[in-house]
Scaffold this active site. Structure first.
Site, PDB file in Angstrom:
ATOM      1  N   ASP A 113      -3.055   7.891  50.886  1.00  0.00           N
ATOM      2  CA  ASP A 113      -3.233   9.308  50.572  1.00  0.00           C
ATOM      3  C   ASP A 113      -1.991   9.880  49.903  1.00  0.00           C
ATOM      4  OD1 ASP A 113      -2.002   8.902  53.145  1.00  0.00           O
ATOM      5  OD2 ASP A 113      -2.200  11.053  53.541  1.00  0.00           O
TER       6      ASP A 113
ATOM      7  N   ASP B  46       5.449   8.002  46.031  1.00  0.00           N
ATOM      8  CA  ASP B  46       5.063   8.176  47.434  1.00  0.00           C
ATOM      9  C   ASP B  46       3.557   7.991  47.599  1.00  0.00           C
ATOM     10  OD1 ASP B  46       5.063   8.831  50.116  1.00  0.00           O
ATOM     11  OD2 ASP B  46       5.188  10.984  49.785  1.00  0.00           O
TER      12      ASP B  46
ATOM     13  N   GLU C 182      -1.663   9.621  56.195  1.00  0.00           N
ATOM     14  CA  GLU C 182      -0.260   9.636  56.586  1.00  0.00           C
ATOM     15  C   GLU C 182       0.338  11.013  56.360  1.00  0.00           C
ATOM     16  OE1 GLU C 182       4.140   9.303  55.990  1.00  0.00           O
ATOM     17  OE2 GLU C 182       2.605   9.998  54.597  1.00  0.00           O
ATOM     18  N   GLU C 183      -0.020  11.635  55.238  1.00  0.00           N
ATOM     19  CA  GLU C 183       0.600  12.905  54.855  1.00  0.00           C
ATOM     20  C   GLU C 183       0.207  14.057  55.776  1.00  0.00           C
ATOM     21  OE1 GLU C 183       2.923  13.072  52.869  1.00  0.00           O
ATOM     22  OE2 GLU C 183       2.744  11.557  51.302  1.00  0.00           O
TER      23      GLU C 183
ATOM     24  N   GLU D 102       7.834   2.903  52.046  1.00  0.00           N
ATOM     25  CA  GLU D 102       8.161   4.245  51.553  1.00  0.00           C
ATOM     26  C   GLU D 102       9.343   4.147  50.585  1.00  0.00           C
ATOM     27  OE1 GLU D 102       6.664   7.058  51.975  1.00  0.00           O
ATOM     28  OE2 GLU D 102       5.505   6.955  53.848  1.00  0.00           O
TER      29      GLU D 102
ATOM     30  N   HIS E 232       6.247  14.239  46.361  1.00  0.00           N
ATOM     31  CA  HIS E 232       5.621  15.562  46.456  1.00  0.00           C
ATOM     32  C   HIS E 232       6.007  16.488  45.295  1.00  0.00           C
ATOM     33  CE1 HIS E 232       5.401  15.057  51.156  1.00  0.00           C
ATOM     34  NE2 HIS E 232       5.042  13.971  50.487  1.00  0.00           N
TER      35      HIS E 232
END
Length: 389
Positions: free
Chosen positions: A75, A105, A137-138, A165, A359
């Site tokens: 995700d 990410d 995960e987010e 990551e 992000h």
């Protein structure tokens, strides 16, 4: 030219799937499942309770205990409110970078791992490679625990986990944990000229937020000087608040969201218990003395344990040997690494790209980072080809 996709090709494909956390990831999982099946690799889906999402895991190599888990989440975060230069779900390249939502990410790691599957298959692996792809995960790392449980129940049990990551391929051996709380305060609305007859939910919220800030100040004052984290203490933070109806009405409702980012080894349950105790002993009695209808509801939205530095941990030992990185690296953001570790698996975080791009508007990964990750996986493949690794 190889018939198999390169990490760059695979990353472009993964970016093309819009897997923002409020959407299904099943199209991406379908693709990965079909890709692996085409190479003769059987994978296992672990669906979400409502069936709209799924994790996936697969084993390459002998059915023996040991080996490595290569873990990534599928995700990504939303793009709304960001004025992207191009379509964030159609990857593009410029100046040695590959752009698109999730490039750093963390689809870059997933893409490199998937592109390396033919090499895993052609190697004489003495211990297996496990691929683990999760969802959500987010939004609180909620998809990975069922995935881990399914992997361990089916066996064989891996030796260690690499969570990919973005760390610029540095070996990260520790990170903070996080618990996210939503607090909904139900007050007693009256005309503000009769303030003494009402209970302001906003005032109660202010009391609670002041308590959170005071705990952070205490933690800062008592921080250990040799703590490697920045900041070197647990933080309690209110990031969102809504409440009230009008300036002349005591607020009947107020809701706010808190995150507590804990040092590894600290208990989220202890922090939540302390918060609830303050509510029950110091805040709620005064509210209910005015109106018995007043209440405060606290909902736990996420709870992710920190990643503890391991003494002589297998994951760290192998990753340092393969990268040459011997520095002490820790991060303050949370990952699924702490959850793998809580299931008894030695874990580190190490992957391509920079967290600075995560992000962000026009998120990107440098193509050289994909190359470095691919080289790392080549060395891991050779390492796992040693039967006594």
């Amino acid at each position: 030219m190889s018939q198999f996709p390169t990490p760059r090709d695979m990353l472009k494909k993964l970016i093309s799937f819009n897997t923002v956390s409020d959407r299904s990831n099943l199209a991406l999982i379908d693709f990965v499942e079909e890709y692996l099946a085409g190479l003769g690799v059987t994978s296992v889906r672990v669906p979400s309770e409502d069936g709209t999402k799924a994790s996936l895991h697969a084993r390459i190599g002998p059915a023996l205990d040991g080996g490595a888990v290569l873990s990534a989440h599928t995700d990504v975060v939303p793009v709304e409110g960001q004025n992207w230069s191009q379509d964030p779900f159609t990857a593009w390249e410029a100046d040695g970078r590959l752009y698109g939502r999730g490039a750093a990410d963390m689809k870059g790691f997933a893409a490199t791992v998937l592109a390396k599957v033919p090499d895993f298959l052609s190697a004489d692996l003495g211990r297996p490679v496990h691929i683990a792809l999760s969802y959500d995960e987010e939004t609180g790392c909620t998809g990975v625990s069922p995935l881990i449980a399914d992997m361990l129940a089916r066996g064989p049990k891996p030796d260690f986990v690499i969570v990919g990551e973005p760390t610029r391929m540095k070996v990260v051996s520790g990170h903070k944990g996080i618990v996210v709380l939503k607090t909904h305060i139900h007050g007693h609305p009256v005309h503000s000229s009769q303030l003494h007859r009402g209970v302001s939910a906003i005032s109660a919220a202010a009391n609670l937020i002041t308590w959170l800030d005071a705990r952070t100040a205490e933690n800062k004052a008592g921080a250990e000087p040799d703590c490697p984290f920045d900041p070197p203490y647990t933080t309690l933070h209110c990031g969102v608040i809504h409440g009230g109806q009008a300036h002349n009405i005591t607020a009947g409702n107020c809701e706010f969201v808190t995150d507590i980012r804990m040092l590894p080894g600290e208990s989220a349950d202890d922090w939540v218990a302390a918060y609830r105790s303050f509510i029950e002993s110091e805040v709620l009695p005064d509210m209910q003395a005015v109106s018995s209808q007043c209440r405060i509801d606290v909902t736990e939205m996420a709870n992710v344990p920190g990643l503890r530095e391991e003494e002589d941990g297998k994951a760290e030992t192998v990753a340092r040997r393969l990268t040459g990185d011997n520095a002490r690296n820790v991060v303050v953001y949370a990952t699924e690494g702490g959850i793998f570790q809580a299931h008894g698996l030695s874990t580190i975080v190490c992957g391509p790209g920079s967290i600075d791009q995560a992000h962000q508007l026009d998120e990107f990964i440098e193509l050289t980072e994909l190359d470095r990750c691919a080289a790392f996986l080549d060395r891991l493949t050779a390492d796992l080809s040693q039967i006594d690794s």
